[in-house]
Design a protein around this motif. Structure first.
Motif, mmCIF file in Angstrom:
data_model
loop_
_atom_site.group_PDB
_atom_site.id
_atom_site.type_symbol
_atom_site.label_atom_id
_atom_site.label_comp_id
_atom_site.label_asym_id
_atom_site.label_seq_id
_atom_site.Cartn_x
_atom_site.Cartn_y
_atom_site.Cartn_z
ATOM 1 N N TYR A 15 -21.243 -19.846 0.149
ATOM 2 C CA TYR A 15 -20.588 -21.155 -0.019
ATOM 3 C C TYR A 15 -19.139 -21.150 0.466
ATOM 4 N N ALA A 16 -18.451 -20.019 0.364
ATOM 5 C CA ALA A 16 -17.060 -19.991 0.829
ATOM 6 C C ALA A 16 -16.966 -19.906 2.349
ATOM 7 N N SER A 17 -18.048 -19.502 3.008
ATOM 8 C CA SER A 17 -18.035 -19.409 4.476
ATOM 9 C C SER A 17 -17.888 -20.777 5.134
ATOM 10 N N TYR A 18 -18.321 -21.817 4.433
ATOM 11 C CA TYR A 18 -18.203 -23.159 5.010
ATOM 12 C C TYR A 18 -16.742 -23.507 5.280
ATOM 13 N N TYR A 19 -15.841 -22.967 4.453
ATOM 14 C CA TYR A 19 -14.426 -23.240 4.674
ATOM 15 C C TYR A 19 -13.925 -22.571 5.949
ATOM 16 N N ARG A 20 -14.624 -21.525 6.393
ATOM 17 C CA ARG A 20 -14.338 -20.968 7.717
ATOM 18 C C ARG A 20 -14.686 -21.988 8.810
ATOM 19 N N PHE A 21 -15.826 -22.653 8.661
ATOM 20 C CA PHE A 21 -16.204 -23.671 9.650
ATOM 21 C C PHE A 21 -15.197 -24.830 9.619
ATOM 22 N N PHE A 22 -14.811 -25.231 8.398
ATOM 23 C CA PHE A 22 -13.834 -26.323 8.269
ATOM 24 C C PHE A 22 -12.512 -25.922 8.950
ATOM 25 N N THR A 23 -12.053 -24.705 8.653
ATOM 26 C CA THR A 23 -10.774 -24.230 9.203
ATOM 27 C C THR A 23 -10.818 -24.176 10.717
ATOM 28 N N ASN A 24 -11.911 -23.640 11.271
ATOM 29 C CA ASN A 24 -12.039 -23.571 12.730
ATOM 30 C C ASN A 24 -11.886 -24.946 13.354
ATOM 31 N N ALA A 25 -12.550 -25.941 12.772
ATOM 32 C CA ALA A 25 -12.519 -27.287 13.355
ATOM 33 C C ALA A 25 -11.103 -27.858 13.295
ATOM 34 N N ILE A 26 -10.440 -27.693 12.168
ATOM 35 C CA ILE A 26 -9.075 -28.223 12.037
ATOM 36 C C ILE A 26 -8.141 -27.500 13.013
ATOM 37 N N GLU A 27 -8.260 -26.170 13.102
ATOM 38 C CA GLU A 27 -7.397 -25.423 14.033
ATOM 39 C C GLU A 27 -7.623 -25.867 15.472
ATOM 40 N N LYS A 28 -8.894 -26.075 15.829
ATOM 41 C CA LYS A 28 -9.181 -26.493 17.211
ATOM 42 C C LYS A 28 -8.626 -27.885 17.483
ATOM 43 N N LEU A 36 -4.174 -31.533 20.207
ATOM 44 C CA LEU A 36 -2.835 -32.068 19.936
ATOM 45 C C LEU A 36 -1.714 -31.155 20.426
ATOM 46 N N GLY A 37 -2.050 -29.913 20.771
ATOM 47 C CA GLY A 37 -1.010 -29.001 21.245
ATOM 48 C C GLY A 37 -0.015 -28.606 20.172
ATOM 49 N N ILE A 38 -0.434 -28.634 18.914
ATOM 50 C CA ILE A 38 0.443 -28.251 17.799
ATOM 51 C C ILE A 38 0.105 -26.821 17.386
ATOM 52 N N ASN A 39 1.110 -25.961 17.267
ATOM 53 C CA ASN A 39 0.853 -24.647 16.701
ATOM 54 C C ASN A 39 0.430 -24.822 15.247
ATOM 55 N N TYR A 40 -0.721 -24.270 14.908
ATOM 56 C CA TYR A 40 -1.289 -24.557 13.590
ATOM 57 C C TYR A 40 -1.815 -23.282 12.969
ATOM 58 N N PRO A 41 -1.628 -23.070 11.670
ATOM 59 C CA PRO A 41 -0.876 -23.895 10.719
ATOM 60 C C PRO A 41 0.592 -23.511 10.627
ATOM 61 N N ILE A 42 1.076 -22.707 11.577
ATOM 62 C CA ILE A 42 2.462 -22.231 11.539
ATOM 63 C C ILE A 42 3.172 -22.711 12.783
ATOM 64 N N SER A 43 4.039 -23.717 12.627
ATOM 65 C CA SER A 43 4.872 -24.168 13.744
ATOM 66 C C SER A 43 6.300 -23.719 13.489
ATOM 67 N N ASP A 44 7.175 -23.980 14.440
ATOM 68 C CA ASP A 44 8.529 -23.428 14.323
ATOM 69 C C ASP A 44 9.254 -23.914 13.069
#
Lengths: 134, 134, 134, 134
Positions: D26-39, D45-53
């Motif tokens: 069940y926690a692996s789904y958050y890996r799928f969620f994270t991948n999609a948001i990062e992409k 959007l060209g934003i460094n994510y989740p760590i920008s300057d």
């Protein structure tokens, strides 16, 4: 089973729970939740969890609210409050407490299923009574 | 199968691969290794991996040397060089390349087993030939 | 430090350590290795690990040989034997024992670095002596 | 930004996503969620994510409802619908679709913070506009 019944399990935030922001990654909290549920079921109730001979427990919903970040080495108390929603469904309300402060709130809901049919089934009375008698 | 044959798979270092040191956690590299092997077996060879109908692939040894740290967002090439050690055992030599520089070296050795007996078995000739003909 | 010195830490194989083959996933063993090293360094030596104020420990090599699969709920002893290779490098030889049987062998090698320069540095004498005096 | 805007990212369920029940943990789904948001954030959007300057994105809430189990090798579409709740808070509604069937629903809420003070801050207008203009 009273909603006031709580079980507390101590955990440590490990390096692999953290990410490059220097805090525990949000999905790592589900590791803490899982550990607490597994310990309650196996150590306190003597139930093979989440895979027993004739039934399995599967997670059907998970939720977490992150109020304060956790950091490497933090000693945390995972506080578990189980609620029998039906003969098939159990909800675990969960809080994480660090040095007296609640950092995280969430819940996990699980259903019992027949692994042969993958359909929800009622828990055997002896198991259900063990959980209700907590 | 020639040792020179290499397959390259592009990966991105994700936030959950990193830890509080700001670099990819050492065990995360095995995620990159696994992805590359799974892609080679399923996409290039059409083999269900690591669970096929009559045989499973199980990992019997893993190794990694970390020369340069990987960081969040790094685009890396995972270079895979498979070697058939026997009809039962395949070794994958693996390098990670970032912008032309080798950052990581390692290998994973897997055996094929009969999932009913959990004993090592020879791969079927058609599967073995697919791998040898790479 | 004698090679015979060993430290033993008890672990339980959790559901998230396992995979669809019904056994612990090969990369999960590095979680057991990490837990044991972290406990040795923090609980036995009082060292903030792997992130201390003036130095960090980074993993430079990892290795595991899987002799017998581990399964959900297995209670395992992780046996740790640290060796100071130099003032900068420590090697941990690791075995996993289940019910008297060695299931897994491996090692992790770590270097101490200056987090500001990311260069290897000698550990402070007091830290090194703590490790040597184990 | 219209609620109808959706972004779709293809993922594969890997062996390390699964557990001994033969399904994705069940926690692996958050890996799928994270991948999609990062992409979405980095590629679209060209934003460094989740760590920008000057700002970081931190997760403040996560939720998932598991309707149908996912299995090893499943090809899934992660459907992402971002909503700007305020200048500081973005919500991502997420569905997982497998062969036309919705298997999973959830959301992740993130706040933007100043990494120096760890306080919530408004996103710069150019970043906010990029997200609103999606």
């Amino acid at each position: 089973m009273s909603a006031q019944i709580e079980f507390v399990f101590r955990e440590t935030v490990r390096i692999y729970d953290t990410d490059a922001q220097g805090i525990a990654h949000y999905a790592s909290y589900y590791r803490f939740f899982t550990n607490a549920i597994e310990k309650l079921m196996t150590e306190k109730l003597g139930i093979n969890y989440p895979i027993s001979d004739n039934f399995w427990f599967v997670i059907v919903e998970s939720h977490a609210v992150y109020k304060k970040p956790l950091k490497l080495g933090d000693e945390i108390d995972v506080v578990l409050s189980p609620k029998v929603l039906s003969k098939k469904v159990i909800r675990f309300d969960i809080s994480i407490i660090r040095k007296g402060e609640k950092t995280t709130e969430g819940y996990v809901i699980q259903a019992s299923i027949d692994p042969k049919t993958w359909k929800a089934i009622e828990l055997p009375d002896d198991i259900l009574n063990k959980i209700i008698s907590l």
